[in-house]
Write a protein that holds these residues in place. Structure first.
Motif, short mmCIF file in Angstrom:
data_model
loop_
_atom_site.label_atom_id
_atom_site.label_comp_id
_atom_site.label_asym_id
_atom_site.label_seq_id
_atom_site.Cartn_x
_atom_site.Cartn_y
_atom_site.Cartn_z
N CYS A 116 10.91 -5.34 -4.00
CA CYS A 116 12.35 -5.41 -4.28
C CYS A 116 13.23 -5.19 -3.05
O CYS A 116 14.44 -5.39 -3.11
CB CYS A 116 12.74 -4.42 -5.37
SG CYS A 116 12.85 -2.72 -4.77
N GLY A 117 12.64 -4.77 -1.94
CA GLY A 117 13.42 -4.62 -0.71
C GLY A 117 14.13 -3.29 -0.54
O GLY A 117 14.77 -3.06 0.49
N GLN A 118 14.04 -2.38 -1.53
CA GLN A 118 14.67 -1.05 -1.38
C GLN A 118 13.91 -0.17 -0.40
O GLN A 118 12.71 -0.37 -0.20
CB GLN A 118 14.70 -0.34 -2.73
CG GLN A 118 15.84 -0.79 -3.61
CD GLN A 118 16.11 0.21 -4.72
OE1 GLN A 118 15.81 1.40 -4.60
NE2 GLN A 118 16.69 -0.28 -5.80
N ALA A 119 14.60 0.85 0.13
CA ALA A 119 13.95 1.77 1.07
C ALA A 119 12.83 2.54 0.35
O ALA A 119 13.01 2.97 -0.79
CB ALA A 119 14.98 2.74 1.62
N ALA A 128 1.36 8.39 1.33
CA ALA A 128 1.76 7.18 0.61
C ALA A 128 3.28 7.07 0.63
O ALA A 128 3.98 8.07 0.73
CB ALA A 128 1.27 7.23 -0.83
N LEU A 129 3.78 5.85 0.59
CA LEU A 129 5.20 5.57 0.47
C LEU A 129 5.45 4.99 -0.91
O LEU A 129 4.57 4.34 -1.48
CB LEU A 129 5.66 4.60 1.57
CG LEU A 129 5.61 5.18 2.98
CD1 LEU A 129 5.66 4.09 4.04
CD2 LEU A 129 6.74 6.19 3.19
N PHE A 130 6.66 5.23 -1.43
CA PHE A 130 6.91 4.97 -2.84
C PHE A 130 8.25 4.27 -3.03
O PHE A 130 9.24 4.64 -2.40
CB PHE A 130 6.91 6.33 -3.56
CG PHE A 130 7.15 6.26 -5.03
CD1 PHE A 130 6.29 5.55 -5.86
CD2 PHE A 130 8.23 6.91 -5.60
CE1 PHE A 130 6.51 5.48 -7.22
CE2 PHE A 130 8.45 6.87 -6.96
CZ PHE A 130 7.59 6.14 -7.77
N CYS A 131 8.27 3.23 -3.89
CA CYS A 131 9.54 2.61 -4.30
C CYS A 131 9.86 3.11 -5.70
O CYS A 131 9.12 2.83 -6.65
CB CYS A 131 9.46 1.09 -4.29
SG CYS A 131 10.96 0.36 -5.01
#
Ligand SMILES: NC(=O)c1ccc[n+]([C@@H]2O[C@H](COP(=O)([O-])OP(=O)(O)OC[C@H]3O[C@@H](n4cnc5c(N)ncnc54)[C@H](O)[C@@H]3O)[C@@H](O)[C@H]2O)c1
Ligand SMILES: [Mg+2]
Ligand SMILES: [Zn+2]
Length: 277
Positions: A116-119, A128-131
């Motif tokens: 979705c392109g959000q940070a 881990a990175l999370f949307c």
């Protein structure tokens, strides 16, 4: 104090102290004492920091990575690429930098959600990175690659890519594609690169190869048929070499070199080499 290098999930960026390394597109910052700097000192330098990541403990001391936007100037320091650290110097420090490079690359390339392109935000206590909008997690990327030494009695099949150092010949390698087993990939890569068939595929060992995020799975295979036809553009030359007359070989810390040295040692009844981690 626990001796040695241990990666950790996450460290508290607000806690003071520890060591830090700085990385830019030019490599790692280095002075006469090496690439590890007292973290508080490094953070006072005029560097454009994109992100700070806690990466592990070296002899019990926390180590952080400062991932930079651009390579700044620090007096008495220079920049050196990861490959140079692999080729010479302390293997333990190379492991620290290799891990730092993989975390830095992954975090830099996953700042925004691919859906979705959000940070993206950091997941607490997990690498881990999370949307939040998509409930999507991104973990550090690792690309499995097969590497194989093909043998025919006293002869071994080695090839050179136009990217290699002049004169150097190495084992065949290639990235796994979706839908493949390790063996499928190996057979396909060997066909593509030299049009040779193999049999008796044996797994030998693996190596982390942080250029930028490969996991090398090393194999031995016996020649089964076909004449060598080097793949246009990818393979400059490929030949059978007698183990008593080998060309210049890859760096001693590479699994390519290990696969060759191991076969030669077994063939000649010499002591076996140790696979570098
Ligand atoms: N440690 C060692 O001893 C050793 C020795 C040889 C190669 N390697 C590594 O093995 C890996 C694969 O070898 P190769 O370069 O011959 O691969 P390869 O034969 O699959 O060819 C590389 C090309 O494959 C494509 N490709 C397909 N999937 C890819 C992916 N996931 N990432 C990047 N490119 C992809 C790209 O076009 C790239 O140029 C490389 O990272 C190489 O550095 C390590
Ligand atoms: Mg290849
Ligand atoms: Zn998203």
């Amino acid at each position: 104090m626990t001796p040695g290098w241990m990666t950790t999930t996450l460290l508290d960026n607000d806690a003071p102290g520890g060591w830090a390394v700085a990385r830019s597109r030019e490599g790692f910052l280095l002075d006469d004492n090496g690439p590890l700097f007292p973290r508080e000192w490094l953070k006072r330098q005029d560097l454009s920091v994109l992100a700070e990541h806690g990466i592990g403990h070296l002899d019990g001391e926390p180590v952080y990575l400062l991932e930079l936007n651009s390579p700044g100037d620090v007096q008495g320091c220079r920049w050196q690429g990861l490959r140079a650290f692999m080729l010479q110097g302390d293997h333990r420090l190379y492991k620290v930098l290799g891990y730092a490079a993989q975390i830095g690359t992954w975090a830099r390339e996953h700042r925004f959600c691919g859906s979705c392109g959000q940070a993206m935000v950091q997941v607490p206590r997990e690498r881990a990175l999370f949307c939040q909008a998509c409930d999507l997690r991104s973990y550090p990327r690792i690309s499995p690659s097969m590497i194989v030494l093909i043998t025919r009695g006293d002869e071994i099949l080695l090839a050179r890519s136009p990217r290699f150092v002049t004169g150097v010949y190495s084992t065949l390698a290639g990235f796994a594609e979706p839908g493949e087993s390790a063996e499928d990939c190996l057979i396909r890569e060997v066909r593509e690169e030299v049009q040779v068939e193999v049999q008796n595929i044996q797994y030998v060992g693996s190596q982390c190869w942080p250029f930028p995020h490969s996991m090398m799975l090393g194999f031995h295979a016996e020649y089964a048929g076909g004449e060598i036809v080097p793949q246009a553009d990818e393979i400059e030359d490929a030949q059978w070499f007698n183990i008593h007359q080998l060309p210049p070989l890859p760096a001693s810390r590479s699994i390519a070199r290990y696969l060759i040295d191991l076969y030669v040692a077994r063939r000649l009844g010499h002591a076996e080499p140790v696979l570098p981690g």
